[in-house]
Design a protein around this motif. Structure first.
Motif, mmCIF file in Angstrom:
data_model
loop_
_atom_site.group_PDB
_atom_site.id
_atom_site.type_symbol
_atom_site.label_atom_id
_atom_site.label_comp_id
_atom_site.label_asym_id
_atom_site.label_seq_id
_atom_site.Cartn_x
_atom_site.Cartn_y
_atom_site.Cartn_z
ATOM 1 N N SER A 230 33.376 -15.316 -1.998
ATOM 2 C CA SER A 230 32.634 -14.120 -1.580
ATOM 3 C C SER A 230 31.176 -14.199 -1.996
ATOM 4 C CB SER A 230 33.257 -12.866 -2.217
ATOM 5 O OG SER A 230 34.614 -12.731 -1.838
ATOM 6 N N ILE A 231 30.360 -13.480 -1.243
ATOM 7 C CA ILE A 231 28.976 -13.224 -1.645
ATOM 8 C C ILE A 231 28.938 -11.780 -2.135
ATOM 9 C CG2 ILE A 231 26.580 -13.052 -0.905
ATOM 10 C CD1 ILE A 231 27.131 -15.158 1.196
ATOM 11 N N LYS A 232 28.625 -11.606 -3.411
ATOM 12 C CA LYS A 232 28.733 -10.293 -4.041
ATOM 13 C C LYS A 232 27.397 -9.872 -4.631
ATOM 14 C CE LYS A 232 32.416 -9.437 -6.536
ATOM 15 N NZ LYS A 232 33.393 -9.356 -7.672
ATOM 16 N N SER A 240 29.791 -10.321 1.898
ATOM 17 C CA SER A 240 30.163 -11.292 2.921
ATOM 18 C C SER A 240 31.062 -12.348 2.304
ATOM 19 C CB SER A 240 28.895 -11.934 3.510
ATOM 20 O OG SER A 240 29.226 -12.848 4.524
ATOM 21 N N GLU A 241 31.502 -13.287 3.141
ATOM 22 C CA GLU A 241 32.241 -14.467 2.688
ATOM 23 C C GLU A 241 31.400 -15.709 2.999
ATOM 24 O OE1 GLU A 241 35.244 -14.150 1.101
ATOM 25 O OE2 GLU A 241 34.866 -11.983 1.281
ATOM 26 N N HIS A 242 31.684 -16.804 2.328
ATOM 27 C CA HIS A 242 30.951 -18.047 2.570
ATOM 28 C C HIS A 242 31.913 -19.231 2.630
ATOM 29 C CE1 HIS A 242 31.377 -19.685 -1.501
ATOM 30 N NE2 HIS A 242 31.208 -18.451 -1.937
ATOM 31 N N GLN A 247 26.389 -24.704 -0.564
ATOM 32 C CA GLN A 247 25.319 -24.283 0.344
ATOM 33 C C GLN A 247 24.237 -23.440 -0.341
ATOM 34 O OE1 GLN A 247 27.185 -23.006 4.378
ATOM 35 N NE2 GLN A 247 28.751 -22.609 2.843
ATOM 36 N N PHE A 248 24.435 -23.160 -1.639
ATOM 37 C CA PHE A 248 23.557 -22.197 -2.304
ATOM 38 C C PHE A 248 22.948 -22.769 -3.582
ATOM 39 C CE2 PHE A 248 26.958 -19.991 -0.048
ATOM 40 C CZ PHE A 248 26.246 -19.112 0.756
ATOM 41 N N THR A 249 21.794 -22.225 -3.924
ATOM 42 C CA THR A 249 21.149 -22.543 -5.199
ATOM 43 C C THR A 249 20.461 -21.297 -5.717
ATOM 44 O OG1 THR A 249 19.633 -24.065 -6.332
ATOM 45 C CG2 THR A 249 18.991 -23.319 -4.138
ATOM 46 N N VAL A 250 20.352 -21.166 -7.023
ATOM 47 C CA VAL A 250 19.734 -19.984 -7.623
ATOM 48 C C VAL A 250 18.292 -19.843 -7.142
ATOM 49 C CG1 VAL A 250 18.952 -18.961 -9.794
ATOM 50 C CG2 VAL A 250 21.225 -19.993 -9.648
ATOM 51 N N GLY A 251 17.941 -18.633 -6.748
ATOM 52 C CA GLY A 251 16.599 -18.353 -6.242
ATOM 53 C C GLY A 251 16.503 -18.407 -4.734
ATOM 54 N N GLN A 252 17.551 -18.896 -4.077
ATOM 55 C CA GLN A 252 17.537 -19.029 -2.613
ATOM 56 C C GLN A 252 17.480 -17.657 -1.946
ATOM 57 O OE1 GLN A 252 20.772 -21.444 -1.131
ATOM 58 N NE2 GLN A 252 20.778 -20.428 0.851
#
Length: 364
Positions: A230-232, A240-242, A247-252
């Motif tokens: 999840s994206i929380k 949302s869900e992912h 696919q993600f990095t801090v600050g994105q």
């Protein structure tokens, strides 16, 4: 008797000028290119119309060979593809799968460019290894140790990537470009009539086509290896869900595919649950972190306050280091934004690089 130098030549203008300057100074120079990645296995990188802008391709090997011929020095190509895959590509992939953001250029410098090249130099009877890094090495008589310093050109300084250098390596390494700016390097290349005098710089990671990290990683692993979730929001709301934390990095901020009244950023990633936390900019600030695999170039245990860069392009900020226990920790004098696990934090005192390590646990 001439001192012999093994010069790492990527095919770019920097390493080519480094070789030219050493020849000019009377060294016995040997040029080498490290073949690190099999581009024939990647259709995108072989497409002449691709935007895959990198170094170490077959064209770059040819450029390095032509420069060596122009300078009248012997030239060799060494195959380190297996080592590169293990120490750089696999590391890069594994870190993203864990929700961390790796720095493959540091890994390449640490495990390949100096480790293998110094070994090869010894076998070839060379006294030194040289590269085109914008950095400086000086010997401090008062300390009885070598110091790694920033390059003169603040826009090109690459000392950040060299924080893992040891005293033994610094004694055997030359950085001929340390006192030069990039425009000066290009002028020297023109003077020598080098084929790559006007060659543009490689800006992307050498093995990632079109800078698409997520696609590269997904193509290298099984579907079951991708950690979905999840994206929380930091307030607890599921947005949302992912399809994978890789696919993600801090600050994105871009690519979150979330409709929300305020701009949202990735604030942290929980690899255990697959949760990607997001929030407004205020949620990005952190007070400090602990190091993983901390390394110091020289003895710094009598010092506590430093400047630290938490990524290559970040501005240095003031911090206090606690080295009293096995776990080295750092506290910022003022909170910093987007402190990213897996990235490299490097310590400076004025223009000197003192050490650094991987950012591990981040403090709220």
């Amino acid at each position: 008797m001439k001192k012999r130098v093994l010069v790492a030549m990527s095919g770019g203008v920097d390493s080519s000028v480094a070789a030219a300057l050493l020849v000019e100074k009377g060294y016995d120079v040997i040029g080498v290119t490290m073949q690190l990645w099999d581009y024939s296995q990647n259709e995108t990188s072989c497409d002449p119309n691709s935007k895959f802008d990198t170094c170490c391709s077959l064209d770059d090997v040819a450029d390095a060979r032509m420069v060596a011929h122009k300078l009248g020095i012997p030239f060799y190509v060494f195959d380190y593809q297996d080592d590169f895959k293990e120490n750089v590509v696999d590391y890069f992939t594994d870190e993203y799968l864990k929700g961390r953001t790796p720095n493959p250029c540091v890994a390449c410098n640490t495990f390949l460019k100096f480790d293998h090249l110094l070994d090869r130099a010894q076998r070839l009877g060379c006294d030194y290894v040289a590269t085109g890094h914008y950095a400086k090495i000086v010997y401090d008589e008062s300390y009885g140790q070598y110091k790694l310093l920033k390059g003169l050109d603040s826009h090109k300084d690459q000392s950040y990537f060299l924080y893992s250098m040891t005293q033994e390596r610094l004694a055997k390494v030359l950085f001929p470009l340390g006192e030069l700016t990039k425009p000066e390097v290009r002028v020297i290349a023109e003077k020598y009539g080098l084929i790559n005098a006007s060659k543009k710089e490689s800006m992307e990671i050498c093995f990632i086509p079109n800078n698409d990290y997520a696609k590269f990683i997904a193509n290298r692993v099984q579907e079951s290896d991708l950690i979905k979730g999840s994206i929380k929001h930091e307030d607890g709301q599921i947005l949302s869900e992912h399809d994978g934390i890789h696919q993600f990095t801090v600050g994105q901020r871009k690519g979150l595919k979330i409709s929300y009244p305020n701009p949202l950023y990735v604030t942290r990633i929980d690899s255990e649950t697959g949760t990607v936390f997001v929030g407004e900019e205020k949620y990005l600030y952190r007070s400090g972190f602990s190091f993983k695999k901390f390394h110091s170039i020289r003895n710094i245990r009598n010092e506590s306050q430093f400047e630290v860069k938490i990524r290559y392009r970040s501005s240095p900020c003031s911090a206090i280091i606690d080295m009293s226990s096995d776990k080295v920790t750092l506290k910022f004098l003022s909170p910093q934004k987007s402190v990213t696990p897996g990235q490299i934090a490097v310590l400076y005192k004025d223009n000197e690089v003192l050490g650094g390590g991987f950012i591990d646990k981040v403090f709220e």
